[in-house]
Motif scaffolding. Structure first.
Motif, PDB file in Angstrom:
ATOM      1  N   GLN A 110     -15.694  -9.273  22.656  1.00  0.00           N
ATOM      2  CA  GLN A 110     -14.402  -8.605  22.481  1.00  0.00           C
ATOM      3  C   GLN A 110     -13.378  -9.579  21.892  1.00  0.00           C
ATOM      4  O   GLN A 110     -12.607  -9.225  21.002  1.00  0.00           O
TER       5      GLN A 110
ATOM      6  N   ASN B  46     -11.393 -11.507  14.678  1.00  0.00           N
ATOM      7  CA  ASN B  46     -11.748 -11.005  13.351  1.00  0.00           C
ATOM      8  C   ASN B  46     -10.691 -10.019  12.850  1.00  0.00           C
ATOM      9  O   ASN B  46     -10.285 -10.062  11.683  1.00  0.00           O
ATOM     10  N   ASN B  47     -10.218  -9.119  13.737  1.00  0.00           N
ATOM     11  CA  ASN B  47      -9.175  -8.158  13.354  1.00  0.00           C
ATOM     12  C   ASN B  47      -7.876  -8.876  12.963  1.00  0.00           C
ATOM     13  O   ASN B  47      -7.222  -8.497  11.990  1.00  0.00           O
TER      14      ASN B  47
ATOM     15  N   LYS C  53     -14.071 -12.180  20.057  1.00  0.00           N
ATOM     16  CA  LYS C  53     -14.469 -12.424  18.671  1.00  0.00           C
ATOM     17  C   LYS C  53     -13.999 -11.276  17.769  1.00  0.00           C
ATOM     18  O   LYS C  53     -13.522 -11.508  16.657  1.00  0.00           O
ATOM     19  N   GLN C  54     -14.113 -10.039  18.260  1.00  0.00           N
ATOM     20  CA  GLN C  54     -13.688  -8.870  17.477  1.00  0.00           C
ATOM     21  C   GLN C  54     -12.171  -8.907  17.253  1.00  0.00           C
ATOM     22  O   GLN C  54     -11.688  -8.624  16.153  1.00  0.00           O
ATOM     23  N   GLU C  55     -11.402  -9.253  18.282  1.00  0.00           N
ATOM     24  CA  GLU C  55      -9.947  -9.348  18.148  1.00  0.00           C
ATOM     25  C   GLU C  55      -9.554 -10.449  17.165  1.00  0.00           C
ATOM     26  O   GLU C  55      -8.632 -10.286  16.361  1.00  0.00           O
TER      27      GLU C  55
END
Length: 145
Positions: free
Chosen positions: A33, A39-40, A35-37
């Motif tokens: 999660q 990336n965003n 890592k996704q944030e």
């Protein structure tokens, strides 16, 4: 006994080192999660940077157009001022004489009032005069014998 203590201390150091490495790996890698944030956030940052570059290009274009229009207007004003200054000079081959030009330049340019013509001009008087005096019934090509 000394050897046993050395082995136990070595084992404890090895276990502590492995534990610290595992904790460090978990802390640095983070959750999916996180890592996704990240990336965003990076994508949003890239999009904002692109938007800023587009806006700056548009502003630069508008500024260039305004500058060109300003120069064009300045040129037109200079041309108009030049025409006004040249209007006072007399032409090389004037149409009117110097005196007539001076009178026409200084004359008051008031529009003439339209007058009501109650009477006919003298050229068109009601009674016959001059060449037109004579009878109406007389033909023009009459033999006088």
């Amino acid at each position: 006994m000394q050897i046993a203590i050395d082995i136990i201390v070595f084992a404890l150091g090895l276990i502590a080192g492995i534990g610290i490495m595992i904790i460090k790996i978990r802390m640095t890698s983070g959750s999916p999660q996180t890592k996704q944030e990240l990336n965003n956030c990076q994508q949003e940052n890239a999009q904002l940077k692109q938007n800023w570059q587009d806006n700056l290009a548009a502003f630069r274009s508008v500024a260039t157009n305004l500058h060109e229009m300003s120069q064009h207007i300045d040129n037109q004003i200079e041309d108009a001022e030049q025409l006004l200054k040249d209007d006072k000079q007399t032409p090389a081959f004037p149409f009117f004489s110097k005196e007539a030009t001076h009178i026409l330049a200084n004359a008051n340019r008031k529009p003439r009032d339209k007058s009501n013509l109650d009477n006919q001009p003298l050229d068109y008087s009601g009674s016959a005069s001059g060449v037109f005096k004579g009878s109406i019934n007389t033909p023009i090509n009459e033999d006088r014998t």
